[in-house]
Design an enzyme around this catalytic site. Structure first.
Site, PDB file in Angstrom:
ATOM      1  N   ASP A 426      82.371  -1.736 105.177  1.00 29.80           N
ATOM      2  CA  ASP A 426      83.216  -2.919 105.284  1.00 29.80           C
ATOM      3  C   ASP A 426      84.425  -2.801 104.353  1.00 29.80           C
ATOM      4  OD1 ASP A 426      83.908  -5.351 106.324  1.00 29.80           O
ATOM      5  OD2 ASP A 426      82.584  -6.534 105.043  1.00 29.80           O
ATOM      6  N   GLU A 429      89.944  -0.951 105.153  1.00 32.33           N
ATOM      7  CA  GLU A 429      91.360  -0.736 105.478  1.00 32.33           C
ATOM      8  C   GLU A 429      92.098   0.104 104.424  1.00 32.33           C
ATOM      9  OE1 GLU A 429      89.561  -3.965 107.535  1.00 32.33           O
ATOM     10  OE2 GLU A 429      89.905  -3.779 105.392  1.00 32.33           O
ATOM     11  N   ASP A 494      86.532  -9.972 111.506  1.00 34.12           N
ATOM     12  CA  ASP A 494      86.046 -11.337 111.280  1.00 34.12           C
ATOM     13  C   ASP A 494      86.693 -12.317 112.249  1.00 34.12           C
ATOM     14  OD1 ASP A 494      84.588 -10.256 109.216  1.00 34.12           O
ATOM     15  OD2 ASP A 494      85.988 -10.869 107.660  1.00 34.12           O
TER      16      ASP A 494
END
Length: 825
Positions: A426, A429, A494
């Protein structure tokens, strides 16, 4: 040999486009229409042709007044072009491309003011005066550089001229409309929290443009920048970046299947995931302790809802959301017997997946270790670079540094030894990535877009080295071109828990599949927001049956697991999960096809019907193909009582027929039809002539063996010949197909002289054990009771349902010999 020419200077390019919008559009269309003609102007007013040479490696080098072009053939349908400005060297390496160049014969010739490099498919033409590079495929013009390489301010760019009617796809994960022409996209991976119907920037900014003219341009440079899909309406495709390589590959094909094959040969194929990845996941943010996790798994068993995996969010390593990230070890207060818990789950066929993040907080238990071992990104002083973000004050693992890769992998390896079966990466990026941070491979802005890509790579490399026979499960929120070859499973992030969030998911997955990332999926039910909407939840799960990974996940304010929903909702959710398991042999076969050909599991309608003068097939994202034979139209509006579905014409057939998957009602291809959704499922159709194998529902895929299956065939007079297949292996070996440890059953159908002949041809790899399979054959759309059903010269008992027009017959066991079934109609 160097072939030279006298330099010729060109005048400035066309004047600026006038301001009024309508006039701007007209001028832009005119400019694009001229792009392939003599008025296409020079790529750059100051660029002139000086000479060319070709070497034994097949590379064509063109020298210009401001640099060199290196044109490399990779395959008949793939060619690479690099521009090296004067005074620079082409020293960059690709993070995306794995295909080796020079594996195809190419010819270079000079004639009539041009130099051409030609393979058996792509021809690259270099016009000398005015200087211009263009590409064609089997004589069909594809695209041409417009100004080519340019440099303005802080950005370098490469420009191409577009055809006026050309639709564009690509640029990674976005929710921006199926045809993305007219927009400029930021190439900087960034999460879009709580997004709905639209999202301009997400975790996968892929520098690739695909065209309705059936070609792709992959810009082989991961640095931060932009991909401009003609936002100025002047007929220009523009790649802009802060620096790095000026390299791109052009991939072309006769059809979309060939384009998918080419792009994934170029950047790598997705390996077949473990079979359990196609089952149902229990997941939320998050399970706080061992007792709660065990209770959830037990609840699935008690409610008779199949389950294959449980996913643990960040509470597995800390009791609080903030301050603990980077511990990367079990919190023994909350999970005192984690290894025993995972072993117990495994015996029930349930795998354990844990979240990991690349951030090591200064308050975490591993901070001193990470800092002292030099595994973190640094500042200009060479010390660990720290910064504040939502979870606390932190450093960032430098996944590009070998010592950091070893450190991180050893943590994964230790957790795997304890029983963890899959990994969730998670915030990759990375979610916060200050420009001042430095990595072994470059500055933060230079490597930002490949951070998640490299993170997945270190896990995949670890498996290949230490567990070479196992297929990893790597769920990641961010990646880059070619990330699929590491087995990365992307998800859309999300998403907001609302109808807008559901509406954007098909487009996101279709576009990502076109770019090689075939397992893009969503948090089923939506993630963000305390929204309790049972209709939305059910419709999202019903769509999830036909998306690559079935994983409900959300904030815990409203339970995402079906076992905690009210009775009517739970019953509909259970039906969706059970259908997902029934479709396992079909889905697994589609996944196998993807691993061999690059064809995505979710496919746009235009893959079936590329052009239609009456229907804009290239913009359809409300209906899509699931695998090769199913057509799916998710319900994405509340209270929907009507839904428009376009039934595509089937390639190579004068008449096209699609049957309702649940009722067998026929629908004619080539028309838009209004259908009435029902609560029990979403509109789903199957093509005439399709073979669809279905399985008995099991509690988890660990119980699946594929020995007793239903084989459905949709008969129709419009189909004289049909084919299909079933692929099977042990579900976990990393190279089952390559090692010959697999089984295939090929299906064939032929209608002639009042007889339907269905063939089953078993095939097996050299190392595969013989498997006896029993098929319950179900032939749909049989209008009258057959006179006889035979196999191997023996009559077979059968039943025929007149109301359903369904023929059912149990076939003899299938082992090594082919089986031919004859139905006398």
């Amino acid at each position: 040999m160097l072939h030279s020419a006298t330099p010729i200077l060109r005048s400035a390019d066309r004047p600026a486009v006038p301001a009024p919008k309508r006039l701007a559009l007209l001028v832009g269309l005119l400019a694009a229409s001229l792009a392939f003609g003599p008025q296409a102007a020079a790529q750059n007013a100051a660029r002139t042709f000086l000479g060319w040479q070709s070497g034994p490696d097949g590379v064509l080098q063109v020298t210009t007044s401001d640099g060199r072009y290196l044109i490399k053939p990779y395959a008949a349908d793939i060619v690479e072009t690099s521009f090296v400005p004067r005074g620079q060297q082409d020293t960059g390496t690709s993070h995306a491309v794995v295909l080796a160049p020079g594996q195809v014969a190419a010819t270079v010739k000079e004639e009539a003011g041009r130099v051409q490099l030609a393979t058996g498919g792509i021809t690259v033409t270099v016009e000398k005066k005015p200087f211009r590079i263009s590409y064609a495929y089997k004589g069909r013009p594809l695209v041409a550089e417009k100004r080519g390489y340019g440099h303005a301010g802080k950005l370098e760019s490469i420009e191409f001229a577009l055809d006026p009617d050309e639709a564009l796809y690509g640029a990674g994960a976005r929710a921006a409309g199926m045809n993305r022409r007219g927009q400029r996209f930021t190439l900087y991976n960034k999460a879009s929290y709580g997004f709905g119907k639209t999202a301009a920037q997400m975790g996968y900014g892929i520098p690739m443009a695909l065209s309705s003219r059936r070609y792709a341009i992959h810009f082989d440079n991961p640095q931060s920048g932009y991909l401009d899909f003609d936002s100025r309406h002047d007929g220009t495709l523009r790649f802009e970046t802060i620096g790095g390589r000026k390299t791109y590959q052009v991939v072309a094909g006769d059809d979309w299947a060939q384009v998918m094959d080419g792009t994934t040969r170029l950047t790598g194929r997705q390996p077949l995931p473990p079979r359990w990845a196609f089952g149902n996941f229990a997941s939320r943010f998050g399970y706080h302790d061992e007792a709660e996790t065990r209770a959830v798994v037990e609840r699935f068993r008690r409610d008779d809802i199949p389950l294959d995996a449980v996913v643990l969010d960040l509470y597995w390593f800390g009791k609080t959301v903030k301050g603990t990230m980077g511990n990367l070890a079990w919190d023994r207060d909350s999970f005192p017997h984690a290894e025993q818990m995972m072993a117990d789950f495994s015996r029930q066929g349930v795998k354990t997946v844990v979240i990991t993040e690349p951030f090591v907080l200064t308050t975490s238990k591993r901070w001193q270790e990470a800092a002292s071992k030099g595994v973190l990104a640094t500042g200009k002083d060479g010390k660990p670079f720290t910064f504040d973000f939502y979870f606390g004050n932190t450093g960032l693992v430098d996944v590009f540094a070998p010592r950091a890769q070893d450190w991180f992998w050893n943590i994964y390896k230790e957790l795997k030894a304890g029983g963890v079966a899959g990994w969730w990466g998670d915030l990759g990026e990375p979610e916060m990535h200050p420009s001042a941070a430095r990595h072994a491979a470059g500055s933060a802005d230079e490597v930002h877009n490949i951070y998640g890509h490299q993170w997945a790579r270190l896990i995949a490399d670890g498996y290949a080295r230490d567990f070479p026979q196992e297929r990893p499960f790597i769920l990641m929120r961010s990646g880059y071109s070619g990330s699929q070859r590491f087995g990365m499973i992307p998800w859309s992030g999300d998403v907001g828990r609302g109808w807008g969030g559901l509406q954007s998911q098909v487009e996101i997955s279709l576009q990502m599949g076109m770019q090689g990332q075939a397992y893009m999926h969503s948090d089923l039910g939506g993630f963000a927001g305390p929204v309790l909407d049972d209709e939305l939840y059910v419709r999202w799960l019903q769509y999830g049956v036909f998306q690559p990974v079935f994983r409900p996940h959300a904030q815990e304010s409203v339970a995402p697991e079906p076992v905690f929903r009210e009775a009517a909702t739970k019953a509909l959710a259970r039906d969706a999960v059970r259908l997902r398991y029934a479709m396992l042999p079909y889905n697994y076969t589609a996944a196998f096809d993807n691993s061999r050909t690059g064809m995505p599991l979710m496919r746009p309608v235009m893959f079936e019907e590329p052009e239609n003068d009456m229907v804009p097939v290239g913009t359809i994202a409300t209906t899509y193909l699931w695998g090769s034979d199913l057509l799916v139209s998710p319900v994405v509006e509340p209270g929907a009582t009507r839904q428009e579905v376009y039934f595509p014409k089937m390639a190579g057939r004068a008449d096209s027929v699609w049957f309702d998957f649940y009722t067998d009602k026929p629908h004619r291809g080539g028309i838009v039809e209004t259908v009435r959704p029902v609560a029990q499922h979403i509109p789903t159709y199957v093509r005439a002539g399709a073979f669809v194998p279905l399985a008995k529902v099991v509690h988890s895929t660990s119980e699946y063996d594929g020995r007793e299956l239903e084989l459905h065939y949709w008969h129709d007079a419009s189909v004289n010949e049909a084919s299909g297949k079933l692929y099977d292996d042990d579900g976990h070996s990393a190279h089952a197909f390559e090692d010959g440890n697999y089984q295939l059953v090929r299906f064939s159908g032929k209608t002639r002289d009042g007889r339907l002949e269905i063939g089953l041809l078993p095939q097996a790899g050299a190392r595969a054990a013989v498997v006896e399979r029993r098929f319950a054959l179900k032939v749909h759309n049989v209008g009258a009771r057959p006179r006889a059903v035979e196999a191997g010269g023996q009559a077979l008992p059968f039943t025929w349902n007149a109301e359903r027009r369904l023929l059912e017959v149990s076939l003899p066991p299938l082992r090594q010999a082919p089986l031919q079934v004859a139905v006398t109609l």
